[in-house]
Motif scaffolding. Structure first.
Motif, short mmCIF file in Angstrom:
data_model
loop_
_atom_site.label_atom_id
_atom_site.label_comp_id
_atom_site.label_asym_id
_atom_site.label_seq_id
_atom_site.Cartn_x
_atom_site.Cartn_y
_atom_site.Cartn_z
N GLU A 56 -16.24 -2.88 -16.73
CA GLU A 56 -15.68 -2.24 -15.53
C GLU A 56 -15.20 -3.31 -14.55
O GLU A 56 -14.10 -3.22 -14.00
N GLN A 80 -25.63 -1.83 -10.20
CA GLN A 80 -25.42 -1.28 -8.86
C GLN A 80 -24.42 -2.13 -8.08
O GLN A 80 -23.54 -1.59 -7.39
N HIS A 91 -21.01 -1.43 -9.37
CA HIS A 91 -20.59 -0.09 -8.96
C HIS A 91 -20.09 -0.08 -7.51
O HIS A 91 -19.15 0.66 -7.18
N GLU A 92 -20.71 -0.89 -6.67
CA GLU A 92 -20.27 -0.97 -5.28
C GLU A 92 -18.82 -1.43 -5.19
O GLU A 92 -18.05 -0.96 -4.35
N THR A 110 -16.47 -1.37 -7.86
CA THR A 110 -15.55 -0.49 -8.59
C THR A 110 -15.35 0.85 -7.88
O THR A 110 -14.25 1.42 -7.91
N SER A 111 -16.40 1.37 -7.23
CA SER A 111 -16.25 2.65 -6.52
C SER A 111 -15.33 2.50 -5.32
O SER A 111 -14.54 3.40 -5.00
N LEU A 112 -15.39 1.34 -4.64
CA LEU A 112 -14.50 1.10 -3.51
C LEU A 112 -13.04 0.99 -3.97
O LEU A 112 -12.13 1.47 -3.29
N ARG A 142 -11.78 2.52 -6.60
CA ARG A 142 -11.34 3.89 -6.92
C ARG A 142 -10.97 4.65 -5.65
O ARG A 142 -9.98 5.38 -5.60
N GLN A 143 -11.76 4.49 -4.59
CA GLN A 143 -11.46 5.14 -3.32
C GLN A 143 -10.15 4.62 -2.73
O GLN A 143 -9.36 5.37 -2.15
N GLN A 184 -6.95 6.03 -4.58
CA GLN A 184 -6.76 7.50 -4.57
C GLN A 184 -5.76 7.91 -3.49
O GLN A 184 -5.70 7.35 -2.44
#
Length: 225
Positions: free
Chosen positions: A38, A211, A214-215, A217-219, A221-222, A225
């Protein structure tokens, strides 16, 4: 029942524990491979890196799979250091220091990073700058990567290292032979306890590593979008 099981009644239970622990280790490693890929995807897409994704190979040993993930983690560290060098080279010292100042607003840091990437790539997105800042200023990610690298090296060098990923399907005696080698069956309990210690530390470090990724990769994705 084997003669050793008659002499050591707890052995069947210890054997089962050993198999379960081995499967937990493999599951944990598989999740680390996924999380690493990822992060590799984010680096390749947004920062112009060309890191090759990795695959957990069932035909290889635990040690060989550890070496695979260690190699790509080393490459990720190299890319982060390269970003840092570019920032240091192209920014005034005061601006460079702001990137690591915890009191400095993150939006300001992203704006500074975007300025540097615009020089390097001709243009740069705020997403690329945000990823760079997260990688540079995230102590969480830096520490978790360093911890996991150390544990992967330990596991690869331990009695677990020579065990094939596919050994689970080959039966109890084959697993014990692969793990214990020439050790006496009376040492099975010691092997289980050693396995438990490695696994407990590895799972904890892996959770923090996953974790931290993820911090980032999630940012991303946001942001897209």
């Amino acid at each position: 029942m084997a003669l050793s099981d008659l002499l050591y009644p707890d052995n069947p239970k210890r054997k089962q524990e050993l198999i379960q622990l081995h499967q937990e280790l493999l599951d944990c490693m598989s999740t680390n491979f996924h999380a690493t890929n990822e992060l590799v995807g984010v680096l390749n897409q947004h920062l112009g890196c060309t890191i090759t994704p990795i695959e957990m190979r069932e035909s290889s040993t635990v040690k060989e799979n550890c070496e695979t993930i260690l190699q790509v983690m080393s490459e990720i560290q190299h890319q982060v250091q390269k970003i840092d060098s570019n920032m240091k080279e192209k920014l005034e010292p005061v601006l460079y220091q702001k990137l690591y100042d915890i009191k400095e607003p993150e939006l300001e840091k992203i704006a500074i990073a975007q300025r540097v990437f615009s020089i390097i790539f001709g243009e740069a997105t705020s997403t690329a700058a945000m990823v760079a800042i997260k990688l540079l200023s995230s102590n969480h990610l830096t520490l978790s990567v360093s911890k996991l690298i150390g544990l992967l090296a330990q596991i690869g060098a331990s009695v677990l290292g020579g065990v094939s990923i596919t050994i689970i399907g080959l039966g109890l005696e084959m697993i014990l032979h692969a793990i214990l080698g020439a050790m006496e069956r009376s040492q099975l309990l010691t092997a289980v306890r050693s396995y438990e210690k490695h696994l407990a530390e590895f799972k904890e470090a892996s959770e923090k590593y996953q974790q931290a990724i993820h911090e980032v990769t999630s940012l991303v994705r946001q942001q897209v979008q």
